[in-house]
Structure formats: structure tokens, C-alpha cells
Motif scaffolding. Structure first.
Motif, mmCIF file in Angstrom:
data_model
loop_
_atom_site.group_PDB
_atom_site.id
_atom_site.type_symbol
_atom_site.label_atom_id
_atom_site.label_comp_id
_atom_site.label_asym_id
_atom_site.label_seq_id
_atom_site.Cartn_x
_atom_site.Cartn_y
_atom_site.Cartn_z
ATOM 1 N N GLU A 73 12.206 -23.614 1.590
ATOM 2 C CA GLU A 73 12.124 -22.707 0.534
ATOM 3 C C GLU A 73 10.773 -22.757 0.100
ATOM 4 O O GLU A 73 10.215 -23.834 -0.468
ATOM 5 C CB GLU A 73 13.048 -23.372 -0.469
ATOM 6 N N GLU A 78 11.273 -17.715 -1.120
ATOM 7 C CA GLU A 78 11.794 -17.218 0.153
ATOM 8 C C GLU A 78 12.222 -18.558 1.029
ATOM 9 O O GLU A 78 11.860 -19.602 1.009
ATOM 10 C CB GLU A 78 10.538 -16.547 0.955
ATOM 11 N N ARG A 79 13.354 -18.011 1.951
ATOM 12 C CA ARG A 79 13.837 -19.064 3.059
ATOM 13 C C ARG A 79 13.317 -18.871 4.328
ATOM 14 O O ARG A 79 13.330 -17.659 4.629
ATOM 15 C CB ARG A 79 15.426 -19.013 2.998
#
Length: 169
Positions: A73, A78-79
Motif C-alpha cells: 500500500e 494505492e495497492r
């Protein structure tokens, strides 16, 4: 370079405890007493604070005991899923990686396995590399924007390039 590992928060029913890690290698293990996802995969969680130097970050997990999985992360939420270099490297070690991240802030690194209830030893390597572009003779010219991928040194932006010189050229 030694890695300091400090417990950040106690385990909760909704997730694993976060462990603070510095750049370098953390040797650990997935074990039955670790947090377990609903899909029965054990998971360890690390946090890493990146500064604003512009260095390129890589997170690499290797294991001889299980097929590792990894996601990161970013500070923006955002992953980023790991890419695999193949199930086995030349020496039989299994490796996955997230590469090329560079934003400053707190990263959360999730280490797990691809198979339910898999346990065993693994190594998490956190790399910080200077962004260097290699210039090759006869290569096409390129445009760069100072500050876009620059390292910050004493409040100034710096881009680094590598090239090989030859006498008379």
C-alpha cells in the motif's frame, strides 16, 4: 546494514500488527500464530517510511519454504501487487517483488503465501536505490524534467546519469 524491527501496534481481529522496518533485509516466518485472512492465508505486515530523496524503492520477498505473495500500500493508498520472477529462481528460491516506487511517506508491506495455511521462513528485502539513467553511445536523445524523478540534496534537485567515456570521443 542492520535492520531495526519494532512492534508498532498489537494484533487486532481485523488485521495483523504492523512491524516498523528500515531498508535492508528482515528475516521472518509465517507461522500458525500469525494473523490469518478469511481465505486461511497467514499474513505479516510491515511499515516503511520513505523520505523525499527520490530514491527508487523495491520490496522483494524470497522463501525456500512456501510460494510467497506480496502487495504494497503506497502513501497515496494505492495497492500495488507483486510481480513474480517465476515460481523458482536458479537456486530454487521462490521470489516475488514490487519495484519502482518512489513517493515519500508511509508504505505498508503485506507478506503472505499463495496457498492457504502455508508456513515457513522468508526474507523481506527493502531496497532504496538512486535513480540513475545509463546513457549509451548512439542512443536516441531523451528529455528529462528536473524534479520529476530527481534526488533532493540540500534543498536542490539532482539527476544522475551514467555513461562510459572513451579516449577521443
Amino acid at each position: 546494514e542492520p535492520v531495526a524491527v519494532v512492534e508498532d501496534a498489537p494484533s487486532t481481529p481485523t488485521g495483523p500488527r504492523a512491524i516498523v522496518a528500515q531498508a535492508g533485509i528482515v528475516e521472518a516466518a509465517l507461522a500458525p500464530d500469525d494473523f490469518q485472512d478469511p481465505d486461511r492465508r497467514y499474513r505479516d505486515l510491515y511499515s516503511f517510511a520513505a523520505d523525499s530523496s527520490g530514491r527508487v524503492l523495491s520490496f522483494v520477498v524470497t522463501s525456500d519454504d512456501f510460494y510467497p505473495d506480496l502487495w504494497v500500500e503506497t502513501p497515496t493508498g494505492e495497492r500495488v501487487e507483486a510481480t513474480t520472477t517465476g515460481d523458482d529462481t536458479a537456486d530454487g528460491t521462490r521470489e516475488v517483488a514490487v519495484r519502482g516506487l518512489r513517493d515519500p511517506g508511509l508504505y505498508r508491506i503485506h507478506v503472505t503465501s499463495r496457498r492457504p495455511e502455508a508456513t515457513g521462513d522468508y526474507a523481506l528485502e527493502i531496497r532504496q536505490e538512486e535513480p540513475i539513467r545509463t546513457l549509451r553511445p548512439g542512443a536516441e536523445p531523451f528529455a528529462a524534467t528536473l524534479g520529476e524523478f530527481s534526488q533532493q540534496v540540500d534543498g536542490f534537485h539532482r539527476d544522475t546519469y551514467r555513461f562510459t567515456g572513451a579516449e577521443g570521443r
